[in-house]
Design a protein around this motif. Sequence first.
Motif, mmCIF file in Angstrom:
data_model
loop_
_atom_site.group_PDB
_atom_site.id
_atom_site.type_symbol
_atom_site.label_atom_id
_atom_site.label_comp_id
_atom_site.label_asym_id
_atom_site.label_seq_id
_atom_site.Cartn_x
_atom_site.Cartn_y
_atom_site.Cartn_z
ATOM 1 N N PHE A 221 0.865 -1.172 0.000
ATOM 2 C CA PHE A 221 0.000 0.000 0.000
ATOM 3 C C PHE A 221 0.903 1.224 0.000
ATOM 4 O O PHE A 221 2.132 1.114 0.084
ATOM 5 C CB PHE A 221 -0.970 -0.004 1.187
ATOM 6 C CG PHE A 221 -0.334 -0.239 2.519
ATOM 7 C CD1 PHE A 221 0.047 0.812 3.331
ATOM 8 C CD2 PHE A 221 -0.112 -1.539 2.976
ATOM 9 C CE1 PHE A 221 0.626 0.605 4.565
ATOM 10 C CE2 PHE A 221 0.470 -1.767 4.219
ATOM 11 C CZ PHE A 221 0.844 -0.694 5.013
ATOM 12 N N GLU A 222 0.305 2.392 -0.109
ATOM 13 C CA GLU A 222 1.067 3.596 -0.412
ATOM 14 C C GLU A 222 2.197 3.866 0.574
ATOM 15 O O GLU A 222 3.295 4.269 0.180
ATOM 16 C CB GLU A 222 0.128 4.799 -0.482
ATOM 17 C CG GLU A 222 0.784 6.040 -1.059
ATOM 18 C CD GLU A 222 -0.220 7.110 -1.425
ATOM 19 O OE1 GLU A 222 0.200 8.186 -1.877
ATOM 20 O OE2 GLU A 222 -1.447 6.859 -1.271
ATOM 21 N N GLU A 227 5.748 3.067 -5.117
ATOM 22 C CA GLU A 227 5.842 4.040 -6.208
ATOM 23 C C GLU A 227 7.229 4.688 -6.244
ATOM 24 O O GLU A 227 7.783 4.926 -7.308
ATOM 25 C CB GLU A 227 4.758 5.103 -6.078
ATOM 26 C CG GLU A 227 4.695 6.026 -7.297
ATOM 27 C CD GLU A 227 3.398 6.787 -7.397
ATOM 28 O OE1 GLU A 227 3.093 7.275 -8.505
ATOM 29 O OE2 GLU A 227 2.678 6.896 -6.387
ATOM 30 N N ASP A 253 -4.332 -2.235 -2.519
ATOM 31 C CA ASP A 253 -5.073 -1.311 -3.388
ATOM 32 C C ASP A 253 -4.607 -1.550 -4.821
ATOM 33 O O ASP A 253 -3.511 -1.120 -5.218
ATOM 34 C CB ASP A 253 -4.788 0.128 -2.945
ATOM 35 C CG ASP A 253 -5.539 1.165 -3.774
ATOM 36 O OD1 ASP A 253 -6.024 0.826 -4.868
ATOM 37 O OD2 ASP A 253 -5.616 2.323 -3.328
ATOM 38 N N TYR A 256 -3.680 1.584 -6.855
ATOM 39 C CA TYR A 256 -2.353 2.102 -6.523
ATOM 40 C C TYR A 256 -1.269 1.231 -7.150
ATOM 41 O O TYR A 256 -0.292 1.739 -7.728
ATOM 42 C CB TYR A 256 -2.179 2.158 -5.007
ATOM 43 C CG TYR A 256 -0.755 2.425 -4.570
ATOM 44 C CD1 TYR A 256 -0.215 3.701 -4.662
ATOM 45 C CD2 TYR A 256 0.047 1.392 -4.085
ATOM 46 C CE1 TYR A 256 1.099 3.946 -4.274
ATOM 47 C CE2 TYR A 256 1.356 1.626 -3.697
ATOM 48 C CZ TYR A 256 1.881 2.910 -3.789
ATOM 49 O OH TYR A 256 3.178 3.150 -3.417
ATOM 50 N N CYS A 260 1.612 2.321 -9.911
ATOM 51 C CA CYS A 260 3.056 2.125 -9.733
ATOM 52 C C CYS A 260 3.673 1.463 -10.967
ATOM 53 O O CYS A 260 4.734 1.881 -11.453
ATOM 54 C CB CYS A 260 3.325 1.274 -8.497
ATOM 55 S SG CYS A 260 2.909 2.089 -6.934
#
Length: 508
Positions: A221-222, A227, A253, A256, A260
């Motif tokens: 996740f973020e 990313e 997610d 997301y 990426c």
Amino acid sequence: MKRSKPRMLVFSHICSPQYVTGAEKLLLFMIRELLPAFSCTVVVPNEGVVAEQARGLGIPVIIQEIPLVVSVYLALPHMMNELEEKKRDKSWRELFLLLHRQRPDIVLVNTCVHPLPAIAARTLDIPVVWAIMETLRETPHTGEAAALIEQHADYVVGISESTAAPLRTPGLLPKTTIIHPSWEHSALLQETWPMNRINRRKQLGISDGHKLIGYISSSIFEAKGLEHFMQMAVEVAERFPGAIFLIVGNPVDNGYFERCLDHARSRNLMERFRWIRFEEQIETIYPAMDIVVVPSLTSEGFGMTALEGMVFGKPIVVYGSGGLAEIAGATGNEEYAAPTGDVEGLFSRVCKLLGDERNLLAVGERNAATATQVFGVAAYREKLRNFVAGLALHGYAPPRLVRGTGPTVYLFQEGMLRPFGTEKAFLDAGHRFEEVRGVPDEWIAALPQGVPIGGAAALQRRKPGKRIRRGKAGRHGRGAGWQRRTTGRRERLRSGTTRRARRRGARA
């Protein structure tokens, strides 16, 4: 007769069906190391990998869902309201029944998002060890979250200085111990690493001439920074044609995750990337890598991925905050810790390693030795042994006669509260008021009530809101307060009988 080991009830906040999170992995390792000292039972919310692995160690497993309170970790303003809301769920009552049935000598609660078992155990006067494996978020309400932990923990175990930092209050300092995570080296099957490297790289389509840069996170996740890894990777890929990139983790997610991957798609570099959703046997993954990158954007409680990379003899490049900064500093990897959020910093450090083969190998060898020296299992066991030696265990003494702030006295019988309908019913059963134990009202509200003893469901009628004055025994309801009330009532009854008898005599 030989005394059995004290019983420890361990509460895992989650039990992932497909993979093991870092917190689950560290908890399972701790339980295994505690087995010589305790008879452990693990409580998980559902079936999953941790439950399966615990049973494999011969540890009993109980499946019981207990709500989490994530707002404690996030230190949000509504966390206490959310906590009270969770207490209205039937699982709160079931938690008390579980503790009553198991009667542990001590309870171990994992992570700050799992406060309900700690609160329930302390309500029943069971000692609580609270393992904090994450760093509380810094907000205006962090102190309130720390106070909650202070109130309901007898002992706090932090896995790093980062996890302990928000808990450095006068009340928590004496309770808190730092025990860094470790591993059992024999379980990693070092003799298989060379062959695992060959086999895994063959599966991934990677030749000896390629350099494999890895990213690992059980849940993607973020905050885990994929990313940033991708932004760094596409730049490295264009500079080093032999660089290949491996992502290991389960996307939470998908939007997301796809965003990426778009960084590679937009540069027509997808053939340079590989993805594995989950691999339980880490000894088949790390040997295949040449560099491990941990670009976490949050203040990690520890950073087990970075430590694992070093154990397998790999250079690591990390964002230097929280536990990751501690690992880098303790193992001489400060130069490979970039400021959090600095993608260019990741890029330059990875390029430095790829551009010097001899240095890359030397850093990996040094990491393997230093990781064992600083975080090896011998040091872990010594700290854990000292911690266990300092635990004060008095176990769970099931209450028999109880009352809260109200007048009703209850008999606690087979997990249920049976109210005495009258004072006469209480006394006729052979009980004394000095035997009554005071308990919090929330404890009484949580438990199911059985058939009343002796008629009506209340000891006496009193005006709403009127409180009974306590004697010297205070909240435990023993002694003077109850005795004065009982004696006074008896004296009034006797004097009334005498007056009536005199009146009858006068009329006669």
